[in-house]
Motif scaffolding. Sequence first.
Motif, mmCIF file in Angstrom:
data_model
loop_
_atom_site.group_PDB
_atom_site.id
_atom_site.type_symbol
_atom_site.label_atom_id
_atom_site.label_comp_id
_atom_site.label_asym_id
_atom_site.label_seq_id
_atom_site.Cartn_x
_atom_site.Cartn_y
_atom_site.Cartn_z
ATOM 1 N N CYS A 150 27.862 42.267 62.087
ATOM 2 C CA CYS A 150 28.901 42.901 61.519
ATOM 3 C C CYS A 150 28.577 44.548 61.074
ATOM 4 O O CYS A 150 27.604 44.629 60.536
ATOM 5 C CB CYS A 150 29.634 42.407 60.258
ATOM 6 S SG CYS A 150 31.026 43.384 59.631
ATOM 7 N N LEU A 152 30.088 46.445 59.551
ATOM 8 C CA LEU A 152 30.544 46.760 57.844
ATOM 9 C C LEU A 152 29.749 46.002 56.917
ATOM 10 O O LEU A 152 29.220 46.711 55.908
ATOM 11 C CB LEU A 152 31.918 46.373 57.598
ATOM 12 C CG LEU A 152 33.146 46.737 58.627
ATOM 13 C CD1 LEU A 152 34.509 45.847 58.246
ATOM 14 C CD2 LEU A 152 33.393 48.193 58.590
ATOM 15 N N CYS A 153 29.409 44.743 56.906
ATOM 16 C CA CYS A 153 28.319 44.131 56.087
ATOM 17 C C CYS A 153 27.281 43.580 56.593
ATOM 18 O O CYS A 153 26.246 43.152 55.892
ATOM 19 C CB CYS A 153 29.359 42.994 55.106
ATOM 20 S SG CYS A 153 29.498 41.505 56.566
ATOM 21 N N CYS A 168 33.435 38.452 61.724
ATOM 22 C CA CYS A 168 32.311 38.537 60.815
ATOM 23 C C CYS A 168 32.719 37.132 59.904
ATOM 24 O O CYS A 168 33.623 36.888 59.417
ATOM 25 C CB CYS A 168 32.489 39.758 60.006
ATOM 26 S SG CYS A 168 31.304 39.384 58.649
ATOM 27 N N ASP A 171 33.142 38.467 55.980
ATOM 28 C CA ASP A 171 34.237 39.195 55.540
ATOM 29 C C ASP A 171 35.688 39.084 56.357
ATOM 30 O O ASP A 171 36.464 39.585 56.041
ATOM 31 C CB ASP A 171 34.065 40.642 55.212
ATOM 32 C CG ASP A 171 33.470 41.485 56.396
ATOM 33 O OD1 ASP A 171 34.030 41.110 57.770
ATOM 34 O OD2 ASP A 171 32.748 42.395 56.317
ATOM 35 N N SER A 173 36.368 40.300 59.205
ATOM 36 C CA SER A 173 36.718 41.564 60.083
ATOM 37 C C SER A 173 36.574 41.160 61.543
ATOM 38 O O SER A 173 35.585 40.469 61.831
ATOM 39 C CB SER A 173 36.077 42.671 59.696
ATOM 40 O OG SER A 173 34.561 42.272 59.649
HETATM 41 ZN ZN LIG Z 1 31.254 41.663 57.917
#
Ligand SMILES: [Zn+2]
Length: 321
Positions: A150, A152-153, A168, A171, A173
């Motif tokens: 991911c 983002l994380c 993901c 989270d 996403s």
């Molecule tokens: Zn994520």
Amino acid sequence: MSSAPHTLEGVSGSFETLRDLSLARGTLDRAGLRRREPDLVPLLLKDPATRILELVGGRVQVIESDRGYALLLRSPGEQDTNRLFLFLGQDGHGTAFVGVVGGDGDSQESSGTALWRTLREVGVLLSDRDAGMFVTVQGLANWHVSHTHCPLCGAVTEPDQAGWIRRCAQDGSEHYPRTDPAVIMAVTDTADRLLLARSPHWPQGRLSVLAGFVEPGESLEAAVAREVLEEVGVVVEQVRYLGNQPWPFPSSLMVGFTARALDPTLRLDGVEIAEAVWVSREELREMVLAGRFGISPNVSIARRMIEHWYGGPIDEGVTSP
Ligand SMILES: [Zn+2]
């Protein structure tokens, strides 16, 4: 084996676009709405009518056909259950087509008369439907391989929606397949000579038209003008659309343009371009016949753009692989 006949459009400077580009011929209904059906994957893997295309290490199996080659498609098997599953769509009879992606341990041993081939090798020799399927499988598989985590994380992502997104695990996403637009341009001067150039990564003698990626905040036409100015120091005008095709090596969409140079004086950037030259049609023909020039492969839009300017197919015997 000879390559497929070319359809050359707009040869004498009209605004016709390039048709039937080798990798822009897909005919399947992508049936995008079906990707969200919750049981689509197990349903299609249970149905012997499902046609499976297996990709292993950038190669698929092909068999010889009237046109050149046809994809070797088969019913689903036990081995497909744990593989990356890519729903490619369906034909007019409702037959579903699925790509499965094998791993390093999977065999590329030929069975019977089938041969393992890359898209570059057979892209021009497949039917419209088969070419489109191979391009889609290759592009999607490339994206999955390079988007395992991911953005983002940093957690692991898992394929979902029949291979058309990754989600993901942390989270939730959703991440969608990428296609990166690149411009490629046939630049001519006022004498109608064509600009050809060599990347430092290419062998001596190999030349092609200029190309580059579109940057954020930039239109396609602006990208054409910027790339030509950066790479060879030439200002262009009359930037006109010519055609486009996917180029899944790994994830480009090549958008072709013509452009006219105001002044042919070349000032190379020395980084992205090792040499550049203006050629007349007669000079190009002589270079090709003398074997001093390797042209882009048939499957590329570059080749079609050069032939579009040239006015017909360029001798097959002297092309680079
Ligand atoms: Zn994520």
